[in-house]
Design a protein around this motif. Structure first.
Motif, short mmCIF file in Angstrom:
data_model
loop_
_atom_site.label_atom_id
_atom_site.label_comp_id
_atom_site.label_asym_id
_atom_site.label_seq_id
_atom_site.Cartn_x
_atom_site.Cartn_y
_atom_site.Cartn_z
N ILE A 1 0.75 -1.30 0.02
CA ILE A 1 -0.05 -0.10 -0.05
C ILE A 1 0.87 1.36 -0.10
O ILE A 1 0.31 2.27 -0.38
N TYR B 1 0.58 4.09 -2.63
CA TYR B 1 0.52 5.73 -2.30
C TYR B 1 1.55 6.38 -2.91
O TYR B 1 1.15 7.67 -3.53
N LEU C 1 0.33 6.90 -6.32
CA LEU C 1 -0.73 7.99 -6.50
C LEU C 1 -0.15 9.35 -6.26
O LEU C 1 -0.65 10.47 -6.92
N SER C 2 0.73 9.47 -5.29
CA SER C 2 1.11 10.85 -5.23
C SER C 2 1.91 11.42 -6.44
O SER C 2 1.71 12.45 -6.66
N ASP D 1 -7.58 -0.50 -2.19
CA ASP D 1 -8.44 0.86 -2.59
C ASP D 1 -7.35 2.08 -3.15
O ASP D 1 -7.81 2.85 -4.05
N VAL D 2 -6.11 2.00 -2.79
CA VAL D 2 -5.16 3.04 -3.25
C VAL D 2 -4.91 2.64 -4.73
O VAL D 2 -4.76 3.58 -5.72
N GLN D 3 -4.69 1.55 -5.10
CA GLN D 3 -4.27 0.96 -6.41
C GLN D 3 -5.75 1.16 -7.31
O GLN D 3 -5.38 1.47 -8.53
N ALA E 1 -7.52 3.61 -7.00
CA ALA E 1 -7.48 5.23 -6.86
C ALA E 1 -6.47 5.66 -8.11
O ALA E 1 -6.67 6.63 -8.56
#
Length: 516
Positions: A402, A406, A409-410, A450-452, A454
């Motif tokens: 995760i 992140y 995503l950042s 959920d982050v992936q 996103a």
């Protein structure tokens, strides 16, 4: 008398109205309600000159040339045809049908990701390949010939399908210019041939110049890469540069046969002519560009490069500027009234840990820890010089946790905050045949956290915001209303079946509404 008939799925034979970016659509779902004539009308424009195709995939053109150059086959022994013409061309004289494939079962990165994400049916690539198989099996009942399949996608066939059920007699796995003439000759002479034939690395002096025009005017300038990215097949191959005289001759053949564009095929333009690992050879690249652009006097209008490494671009800003200055007038695309150069770049991850573990060579001459900054600085540099890249991101690499997600995503959010217009294409991890990670399992959306998920949503929100206005500006009021209605139906039906699909579709729809 034609002994050898070469073909490929219609999705690979098409120029998609001259737009290589639209070729990605062949990896999307083909809804069962959409008839094939809709695809032929809108995607597969007529590509015939009699029963021979005007333009063919570069790989097929190489095989065609290797057969003729071998001295075993005469030029009139070999023909490259559209798959729709197979039933008119194949007869009792035909001994071999050779099929070139890139993604026959839809298990490539784009096909697997976006046919699953859309959930509207199998990918177009698979649909068109199976259509060829159906035609060939029908013809086998009338005539005696062998079916040989080759190309970068053959791993899908021997790993995930039944060759007998598909009617495939021989698979050539690997580079085919040297081995194919011998295999075809043995088949015609009824000599034994292994079911799966391995093609070795082909020296550049054995790679023949093409005999006919290629799709998009594709011309190979290098083969292989050598950066060692474990998820990729070409990067594990020994890099070879095609001699300049062969590149020039391939361009001449394209121009002489009606092409007005050139697609320079390479895993990284910055590696062309380099002798020291990861050290670009500016003189070799400048000479290459000079020799390509001189075809302007012979009708060349557009030039595009397939791939570029972000770290190398940042490291050699002078080469970026040189290419920008020389290629601007040959730009293939425009955006908001300005010509732009485009190229595919591999972002892949925002996590230095993932970069260090699986693709350390991608960051050279910098370090994996610097990768997120390299991406932002390099994309900024490219835009300042008139380039808007397409950047791929791989989600779900083996061991990606995760925190890694992140960081990716950042990075996506930072690309947006910097106002960059990079077209972001997130992809599920797929263990391609021939890569180091080939024995890893295929990643599915159901396994993503959920982050992936996103990451997918944010990438496509970004794309819709940046590119939506340009895309939808020519839509009529009625067309926009119809699109809105279809989107709502999709959200209420197919999208709601899975949490990840609903999340991604809902976020994209919110951005879409603001555009239409």
């Amino acid at each position: 008398m034609v002994k050898v008939v070469l073909t490929a799925p219609a999705s690979e034979m098409s120029e998609y109205n001259g737009n290589p970016a639209i070729a990605f659509v062949s990896g999307f779902s083909k809804p069962f309600l959409v008839p094939r004539f809709f695809l032929t009308l809108n995607l597969y424009r007529d590509n015939r000159d009699g029963y021979r195709v005007r333009y063919a995939p570069l790989g097929l053109r190489r095989i065609e040339a290797s057969l003729i150059e071998s001295g075993i086959f005469r030029e009139d022994d070999v023909v490259v045809v559209c798959p729709d013409d197979l039933e008119d061309v194949v007869n009792e004289d035909t001994k071999v049908i050779g099929i070139g494939v890139k993604d026959p079962l839809g298990l490539g990165y784009v096909s697997l990701t976006y046919s699953t994400l859309l959930g509207l049916g199998e990918p177009i690539n698979k649909y068109e390949f199976m259509r060829i198989i159906k035609i060939v099996k029908k013809l086998k009942k009338k005539f005696e010939f062998n079916v040989v399949v080759g190309g970068p996608g053959v791993w899908q066939l021997y790993m995930y399908s039944d060759l007998d059920a598909l009617g495939i007699d021989v698979v050539i796995d690997g580079e085919g210019e040297v081995i194919t003439p011998d295999v075809f000759s043995k088949i015609i002479n009824r000599e034994p041939v292994e079911r799966i034939v391995k093609g070795d690395v082909v020296p550049v002096d054995h790679i023949p110049c093409i005999k006919g025009a290629s799709v998009y005017g594709a011309v190979e300038i290098s083969r292989g890469c050598g950066r060692g990215c474990m998820f990729c097949t070409p990067t594990m191959q020994m890099r070879r540069d095609i001699p300049l005289e062969k590149i020039v001759r391939d361009i001449e053949v394209n121009i002489e046969n009606g092409q007005n564009k050139v697609l320079l095929v390479t895993e990284d333009i910055f590696l062309y002519g380099s002798r020291i690992p990861w050290e670009p050879n500016g003189d070799a690249i400048a000479k290459l560009i000079e020799n390509v652009t001189k075809f302007k006097d012979r009708g060349l209008k557009h030039i595009q490069i397939t791939h570029m490494n972000l770290a190398a671009a940042l490291y050699r800003k002078d080469i970026v500027k040189l290419m920008s200055d020389r290629l601007y007038e040959f730009a293939w695309y425009s955006f908001r009234g300005n010509y732009i150069n485009t190229v595919e770049v591999g972002i892949e991850s925002g996590s230095p840990r993932i970069i260090a573990r699986y693709m350390r060579g991608k960051a050279l001459p910098y370090t994996p820890e610097e990768w997120p900054d390299i991406v932002l600085e390099s994309l900024t540099l490219l835009e300042e010089n008139g380039w808007i890249p397409l950047g791929t991101i791989i989600v779900g690499m083996p061991g990606e946790d995760i925190d890694d997600a992140y960081r990716t995503l950042s990075l996506v959010e930072n690309i947006r905050r910097h106002g960059l217009r990079t077209f972001l294409v997130p992809l599920l991890f797929v263990p391609l045949g021939g890569c180091v990670l080939k024995d890893q399992p295929i990643r599915s959306f159901n396994e993503l956290n959920d982050v992936q998920v996103a990451v997918f949503a944010e990438c496509w929100k970004h794309n819709t915001k940046i590119w939506g206005v340009e895309h939808f500006k020519n839509y009529s009021y009625i067309q926009k209303k119809i699109l809105n209605i279809l989107a709502k139906i999709y959200l209420a039906t197919t999208a709601r079946k899975y949490r990840w699909r609903k999340k991604i579709a809902t976020e994209i729809y919110k951005e879409l509404v603001s555009q239409i």
